[in-house]
Write a protein that holds these residues in place. Structure first.
Motif, PDB file in Angstrom:
ATOM      1  N   GLU A  14       9.448   4.840  -5.325  1.00 22.82           N
ATOM      2  CA  GLU A  14       8.531   4.937  -4.203  1.00 22.82           C
ATOM      3  C   GLU A  14       7.485   6.014  -4.421  1.00 22.82           C
TER       4      GLU A  14
ATOM      5  N   ARG B  64       4.930   4.632  -6.609  1.00 20.46           N
ATOM      6  CA  ARG B  64       4.039   3.722  -5.892  1.00 20.46           C
ATOM      7  C   ARG B  64       2.957   4.492  -5.149  1.00 20.46           C
ATOM      8  N   LEU B  65       3.358   5.602  -4.578  1.00 21.92           N
ATOM      9  CA  LEU B  65       2.397   6.423  -3.848  1.00 21.92           C
ATOM     10  C   LEU B  65       1.373   7.024  -4.801  1.00 21.92           C
TER      11      LEU B  65
ATOM     12  N   LEU C 165      -1.078   4.477  -5.847  1.00 25.00           N
ATOM     13  CA  LEU C 165      -1.987   4.228  -4.738  1.00 25.00           C
ATOM     14  C   LEU C 165      -3.083   5.278  -4.711  1.00 25.00           C
TER      15      LEU C 165
ATOM     16  N   LEU D  73      -3.871  12.596   0.723  1.00 25.26           N
ATOM     17  CA  LEU D  73      -4.298  11.207   0.869  1.00 25.26           C
ATOM     18  C   LEU D  73      -5.349  11.097   1.968  1.00 25.26           C
ATOM     19  N   ASP D  74      -5.164  11.880   3.014  1.00 25.35           N
ATOM     20  CA  ASP D  74      -6.138  11.910   4.101  1.00 25.35           C
ATOM     21  C   ASP D  74      -7.541  12.179   3.566  1.00 25.35           C
TER      22      ASP D  74
ATOM     23  N   THR E  28     -14.562  -1.862   4.150  1.00 25.55           N
ATOM     24  CA  THR E  28     -13.139  -2.111   4.362  1.00 25.55           C
ATOM     25  C   THR E  28     -12.544  -2.894   3.198  1.00 25.55           C
TER      26      THR E  28
ATOM     27  N   GLN F 224      -9.355  -1.920   0.895  1.00 21.06           N
ATOM     28  CA  GLN F 224      -8.274  -2.887   0.724  1.00 21.06           C
ATOM     29  C   GLN F 224      -7.988  -3.136  -0.745  1.00 21.06           C
TER      30      GLN F 224
ATOM     31  N   PHE G 185      -6.221  -0.410  -2.315  1.00 20.88           N
ATOM     32  CA  PHE G 185      -4.838  -0.354  -1.892  1.00 20.88           C
ATOM     33  C   PHE G 185      -3.967  -1.392  -2.580  1.00 20.88           C
ATOM     34  N   SER G 186      -4.598  -2.409  -3.043  1.00 20.68           N
ATOM     35  CA  SER G 186      -3.793  -3.419  -3.728  1.00 20.68           C
ATOM     36  C   SER G 186      -3.849  -3.211  -5.231  1.00 20.68           C
TER      37      SER G 186
ATOM     38  N   ASP H 253      -0.513  10.784   4.476  1.00 20.31           N
ATOM     39  CA  ASP H 253       0.453  10.768   3.384  1.00 20.31           C
ATOM     40  C   ASP H 253       1.828  10.351   3.889  1.00 20.31           C
TER      41      ASP H 253
ATOM     42  N   VAL I 262       2.096   6.659   5.004  1.00 14.53           N
ATOM     43  CA  VAL I 262       2.175   5.728   3.887  1.00 14.53           C
ATOM     44  C   VAL I 262       3.519   5.839   3.178  1.00 14.53           C
ATOM     45  N   ARG I 263       4.032   7.066   3.074  1.00 13.50           N
ATOM     46  CA  ARG I 263       5.349   7.224   2.449  1.00 13.50           C
ATOM     47  C   ARG I 263       6.408   6.493   3.268  1.00 13.50           C
TER      48      ARG I 263
ATOM     49  N   ILE J   6       6.096   2.736   2.683  1.00 11.65           N
ATOM     50  CA  ILE J   6       6.680   2.338   1.406  1.00 11.65           C
ATOM     51  C   ILE J   6       8.203   2.387   1.476  1.00 11.65           C
ATOM     52  N   ALA J   7       8.713   3.496   2.013  1.00 10.31           N
ATOM     53  CA  ALA J   7      10.171   3.674   2.087  1.00 10.31           C
ATOM     54  C   ALA J   7      10.832   2.625   2.971  1.00 10.31           C
TER      55      ALA J   7
ATOM     56  N   ALA K 143       8.128  -1.963   2.934  1.00  9.81           N
ATOM     57  CA  ALA K 143       6.915  -2.776   3.040  1.00  9.81           C
ATOM     58  C   ALA K 143       6.391  -3.131   1.652  1.00  9.81           C
ATOM     59  N   LYS K 144       5.974  -4.360   1.522  1.00 12.70           N
ATOM     60  CA  LYS K 144       5.415  -4.804   0.253  1.00 12.70           C
ATOM     61  C   LYS K 144       3.926  -4.443   0.211  1.00 12.70           C
ATOM     62  N   THR K 145       3.406  -4.452  -0.981  1.00 14.37           N
ATOM     63  CA  THR K 145       1.988  -4.124  -1.163  1.00 14.37           C
ATOM     64  C   THR K 145       1.114  -4.965  -0.241  1.00 14.37           C
TER      65      THR K 145
ATOM     66  N   ILE L  12       0.986  -3.561   3.224  1.00 16.45           N
ATOM     67  CA  ILE L  12       0.118  -2.384   3.308  1.00 16.45           C
ATOM     68  C   ILE L  12      -1.344  -2.814   3.343  1.00 16.45           C
ATOM     69  N   GLN L  13      -1.660  -3.743   2.493  1.00 16.14           N
ATOM     70  CA  GLN L  13      -3.011  -4.305   2.470  1.00 16.14           C
ATOM     71  C   GLN L  13      -3.399  -4.867   3.825  1.00 16.14           C
TER      72      GLN L  13
ATOM     73  N   PHE M  63      -4.251  -2.363   6.249  1.00 12.15           N
ATOM     74  CA  PHE M  63      -5.552  -1.776   5.987  1.00 12.15           C
ATOM     75  C   PHE M  63      -6.701  -2.648   6.433  1.00 12.15           C
TER      76      PHE M  63
ATOM     77  N   ARG N 293      -5.110  -6.519  10.028  1.00 17.34           N
ATOM     78  CA  ARG N 293      -4.336  -7.697  10.409  1.00 17.34           C
ATOM     79  C   ARG N 293      -2.955  -7.310  10.914  1.00 17.34           C
TER      80      ARG N 293
END
Lengths: 105, 105
Positions: free
Chosen positions: A28, A31-32, A35, A80-81, A94, A98, A101-102, B81, B84-85, B88-89, B92-94, B97-98, B101, B104
């Motif tokens: 995790e 992943r961060l 990102l 991150l902010d 946007t 996005q 983020f992906s 931060d 988002v952590r 992820i923890a 949630a899948k990528t 998260i998308q 953002f 949706r």
DNA sequence: TTATTTTATGTCAATGTTGACATTTTAACA
DNA sequence: TGTTAAAATGTCAACATTGACATAAAATAA
């Protein structure tokens, strides 16, 4: 250990952890980090695209040139902010955010 | 480079903050807030979906139950931060998260 | 080349964020 | 009803992040 005892410890907030937990956390964290890196490169890309100097972007978001430099250098002191604020201030749409983020570039 | 020159450089063309700057900054702040809110609701949604209690999620990310509660309550002390952590923890899948953002839900 | 602009690096006091903890409130039951 | 798990709220010392600043290095222009 009895089941009831385990539950008691867990609900008391005790970590009854194992190596798996450790590995998962690493994943995790990774992943961060990925990102953040993706967003960082999006910031630089967006800034350059709009022909903004670091000073100009800093002024737009009421930060400082050195902060922008640290953002783009991936300095560990940058949150991150701040990265996302820079991304927005740089004029990124946007969809750009996005995409970052992906992981797309 | 001399001291005076740098100061001149730093303040060049930038002394009177006008209304446009103010409005633009507000707009960008609003965008960041909207982003945070969207991510926050994604955290709760993802946590519930995986049937995790706040304590369990806290343990997964080595945080505390009160922090998770503050995340979901939109407490101002919570950073992007951490949100988002948590996302992820929570598993949630990528794509999730998308989606967050892009607003949706 | 020299001059000017842009970017990088290091520092630090002020401010922001953290986990941990205690306590209260709410929810879900038997 | 009472019991229990879950969630909410408040506090705070420790730690993280900030803008501002000085300066150096690199890039660009003249």
């Amino acid at each position: 250990m009895k089941n009831g005892e385990l539950k008691r410890l867990q609900s008391a907030g005790w970590k009854v952890g194992n190596a798996e937990d450790f590995l998962e956390l690493s994943d995790e964290e990774a992943r961060l980090v990925a990102l953040k890196l993706s967003l960082i490169s999006a910031v630089k890309k967006s800034r350059i695209k709009r022909k903004l100097s670091q000073i100009e972007l800093a002024q737009k978001m009421k930060s400082s040139q050195s902060r922008i430099a640290k953002i783009e250098a991936g300095d560990p002191s940058v949150s991150l902010d701040l990265i996302v604020r820079a991304l927005i201030a740089s004029g990124a749409k946007t969809r750009d955010i996005q995409a970052a983020f992906s992981g797309r570039d």
